[in-house]
Design a protein around this motif. Structure first.
Motif, PDB file in Angstrom:
ATOM      1  N   ARG A 140       0.784  -1.242   0.000  1.00 15.82           N
ATOM      2  CA  ARG A 140       0.000   0.000   0.000  1.00 15.82           C
ATOM      3  C   ARG A 140       0.812   1.286   0.000  1.00 15.82           C
ATOM      4  N   GLY A 141       2.120   1.184   0.143  1.00 15.23           N
ATOM      5  CA  GLY A 141       2.936   2.387   0.236  1.00 15.23           C
ATOM      6  C   GLY A 141       2.915   2.946   1.642  1.00 15.23           C
ATOM      7  N   TYR A 142       3.830   3.863   1.898  1.00 12.83           N
ATOM      8  CA  TYR A 142       3.991   4.406   3.246  1.00 12.83           C
ATOM      9  C   TYR A 142       2.719   5.063   3.754  1.00 12.83           C
ATOM     10  N   HIS A 143       2.119   5.929   2.948  1.00  8.13           N
ATOM     11  CA  HIS A 143       0.933   6.662   3.402  1.00  8.13           C
ATOM     12  C   HIS A 143      -0.322   5.800   3.425  1.00  8.13           C
ATOM     13  N   GLY A 144      -0.292   4.639   2.798  1.00  4.32           N
ATOM     14  CA  GLY A 144      -1.467   3.775   2.759  1.00  4.32           C
ATOM     15  C   GLY A 144      -1.591   2.836   3.940  1.00  4.32           C
ATOM     16  N   VAL A 145      -0.689   2.944   4.902  1.00  2.00           N
ATOM     17  CA  VAL A 145      -0.677   2.023   6.047  1.00  2.00           C
ATOM     18  C   VAL A 145      -0.803   2.819   7.341  1.00  2.00           C
ATOM     19  N   SER A 146      -1.659   2.344   8.229  1.00  2.00           N
ATOM     20  CA  SER A 146      -1.777   2.958   9.554  1.00  2.00           C
ATOM     21  C   SER A 146      -1.201   2.008  10.597  1.00  2.00           C
ATOM     22  N   MET A 147      -0.804   2.573  11.705  1.00  2.00           N
ATOM     23  CA  MET A 147      -0.290   1.751  12.807  1.00  2.00           C
ATOM     24  C   MET A 147      -1.380   0.819  13.329  1.00  2.00           C
ATOM     25  N   ARG A 148      -2.624   1.250  13.281  1.00  2.00           N
ATOM     26  CA  ARG A 148      -3.744   0.413  13.716  1.00  2.00           C
ATOM     27  C   ARG A 148      -3.809  -0.863  12.864  1.00  2.00           C
ATOM     28  N   GLU A 149      -3.596  -0.710  11.540  1.00  2.00           N
ATOM     29  CA  GLU A 149      -3.630  -1.872  10.646  1.00  2.00           C
ATOM     30  C   GLU A 149      -2.471  -2.828  10.917  1.00  2.00           C
ATOM     31  N   VAL A 150      -1.304  -2.285  11.192  1.00  2.00           N
ATOM     32  CA  VAL A 150      -0.157  -3.145  11.507  1.00  2.00           C
ATOM     33  C   VAL A 150      -0.436  -3.911  12.796  1.00  2.00           C
ATOM     34  N   ALA A 151      -0.938  -3.217  13.811  1.00  2.00           N
ATOM     35  CA  ALA A 151      -1.247  -3.873  15.088  1.00  2.00           C
ATOM     36  C   ALA A 151      -2.279  -4.979  14.882  1.00  2.00           C
ATOM     37  N   ALA A 152      -3.320  -4.689  14.090  1.00  2.00           N
ATOM     38  CA  ALA A 152      -4.367  -5.687  13.845  1.00  2.00           C
ATOM     39  C   ALA A 152      -3.815  -6.887  13.088  1.00  2.00           C
ATOM     40  N   ALA A 153      -2.927  -6.663  12.125  1.00  2.00           N
ATOM     41  CA  ALA A 153      -2.358  -7.764  11.351  1.00  2.00           C
ATOM     42  C   ALA A 153      -1.543  -8.713  12.218  1.00  2.00           C
ATOM     43  N   VAL A 154      -0.914  -8.159  13.256  1.00  2.00           N
ATOM     44  CA  VAL A 154      -0.087  -8.978  14.152  1.00  2.00           C
ATOM     45  C   VAL A 154      -0.907  -9.531  15.321  1.00  2.00           C
ATOM     46  N   GLY A 155      -2.046  -8.894  15.595  1.00  2.00           N
ATOM     47  CA  GLY A 155      -2.867  -9.345  16.713  1.00  2.00           C
ATOM     48  C   GLY A 155      -2.440  -8.771  18.043  1.00  2.00           C
ATOM     49  N   VAL A 156      -1.924  -7.531  18.004  1.00  2.00           N
ATOM     50  CA  VAL A 156      -1.542  -6.842  19.238  1.00  2.00           C
ATOM     51  C   VAL A 156      -2.318  -5.528  19.304  1.00  2.00           C
ATOM     52  N   THR A 157      -2.309  -4.931  20.460  1.00  2.00           N
ATOM     53  CA  THR A 157      -2.976  -3.633  20.619  1.00  2.00           C
ATOM     54  C   THR A 157      -2.064  -2.521  20.098  1.00  2.00           C
ATOM     55  N   LYS A 158      -2.658  -1.357  19.832  1.00  2.00           N
ATOM     56  CA  LYS A 158      -1.834  -0.218  19.418  1.00  2.00           C
ATOM     57  C   LYS A 158      -0.815   0.163  20.491  1.00  2.00           C
ATOM     58  N   PRO A 159      -1.209   0.171  21.789  1.00  2.00           N
ATOM     59  CA  PRO A 159      -0.185   0.475  22.803  1.00  2.00           C
ATOM     60  C   PRO A 159       0.978  -0.531  22.782  1.00  2.00           C
ATOM     61  N   ALA A 160       0.681  -1.805  22.495  1.00  2.00           N
ATOM     62  CA  ALA A 160       1.757  -2.798  22.407  1.00  2.00           C
ATOM     63  C   ALA A 160       2.668  -2.491  21.221  1.00  2.00           C
ATOM     64  N   LEU A 161       2.080  -2.077  20.112  1.00  2.00           N
ATOM     65  CA  LEU A 161       2.878  -1.704  18.945  1.00  2.00           C
ATOM     66  C   LEU A 161       3.759  -0.505  19.270  1.00  2.00           C
ATOM     67  N   TYR A 162       3.168   0.505  19.920  1.00  2.00           N
ATOM     68  CA  TYR A 162       3.940   1.700  20.262  1.00  2.00           C
ATOM     69  C   TYR A 162       4.995   1.418  21.333  1.00  2.00           C
ATOM     70  N   HIS A 163       4.843   0.339  22.061  1.00  2.00           N
ATOM     71  CA  HIS A 163       5.880  -0.076  23.003  1.00  2.00           C
ATOM     72  C   HIS A 163       7.162  -0.449  22.248  1.00  2.00           C
ATOM     73  N   HIS A 164       6.989  -1.042  21.066  1.00  2.00           N
ATOM     74  CA  HIS A 164       8.138  -1.476  20.265  1.00  2.00           C
ATOM     75  C   HIS A 164       8.645  -0.382  19.320  1.00  2.00           C
ATOM     76  N   TYR A 165       7.737   0.386  18.747  1.00  2.00           N
ATOM     77  CA  TYR A 165       8.105   1.411  17.757  1.00  2.00           C
ATOM     78  C   TYR A 165       7.351   2.695  18.075  1.00  2.00           C
ATOM     79  N   ALA A 166       8.078   3.786  18.243  1.00  2.00           N
ATOM     80  CA  ALA A 166       7.495   5.056  18.695  1.00  2.00           C
ATOM     81  C   ALA A 166       6.497   5.639  17.702  1.00  2.00           C
TER      82      ALA A 166
END
Length: 196
Positions: free
Chosen positions: A29-55
């Protein structure tokens, strides 16, 4: 006896999955086509868990590229451990073919660097030049100093020539026979394509 239940995610495995799923999403999708929420959902973690690993999204994106760069650093180090330029180039090319899917992701995402802040982009580009280009340049410069390559050609020319041969290996279709492809490319680089 093994259990069918999924084992709990460790921080390392979560980071690996974030990098893997993030890479797939960014490529698709390109850089602008991806949200952190989508990455978290794809991995099955919460957004706070994602932000724990990547700011932020830039940090995740650059971590994916850093992973590719680390792979290239390992390829150069393994090649340099061999004795003689033919063996070094054979190792380097074979390893690139073996890691082509990961390197292809790095090449595909490199065009998205334009969306990263200038400071972070400049830092990554400097490390890329130092690790990959610098590693190849040192390998070829040492070979020229030993008489294994023409010493009348600057390192930069030798490096660009090698990169010109290597780029299709990681951007084109996979090779069916990595060993044979490595031998052919080493021969082409060292002996040229002219008739004997």
């Amino acid at each position: 006896m093994t259990s069918d239940a999924a084992s709990p995610l460790t921080p390392a495995s979560t980071r690996e999955r974030l990098l893997s799923e993030g890479a797939h999403l960014f490529v698709a999708r390109g850089y602008h086509g991806v949200s952190m929420r989508e990455v978290a959902a794809a991995v099955g973690v919460t957004k706070p868990a994602l932000y724990h690993h990547y700011a932020d999204k830039e940090a995740l994106f650059l971590a994916i590229l850093d992973s590719t760069l680390l792979g290239l650093s390992d390829v150069v180090a393994r090649a340099a451990a061999h004795s003689g330029l033919p063996a070094q180039l054979g190792s380097l090319i074979h390893d690139l073919l073996a890691s082509a899917p990961q390197q292809r992701v790095g090449l595909q995402l490199a065009s998205e660097l334009k969306h990263i802040s200038p400071e972070r982009r400049a830092d990554f580009e400097q490390r890329y030049r130092s690790i990959w280009m610098g590693g190849l340049s040192q390998l070829l410069g040492e070979a020229a100093a030993k008489g294994e390559l023409r010493s009348d050609l600057p390192r930069a020319v030798l490096t660009r020539g090698l990169l010109g041969l290597l780029y299709p290996l990681v951007s084109g279709p996979p090779s069916a026979d990595a060993e044979a492809s490595a031998r052919e490319m080493v021969s082409l680089f060292l002996d040229g394509a002219g008739a004997p």
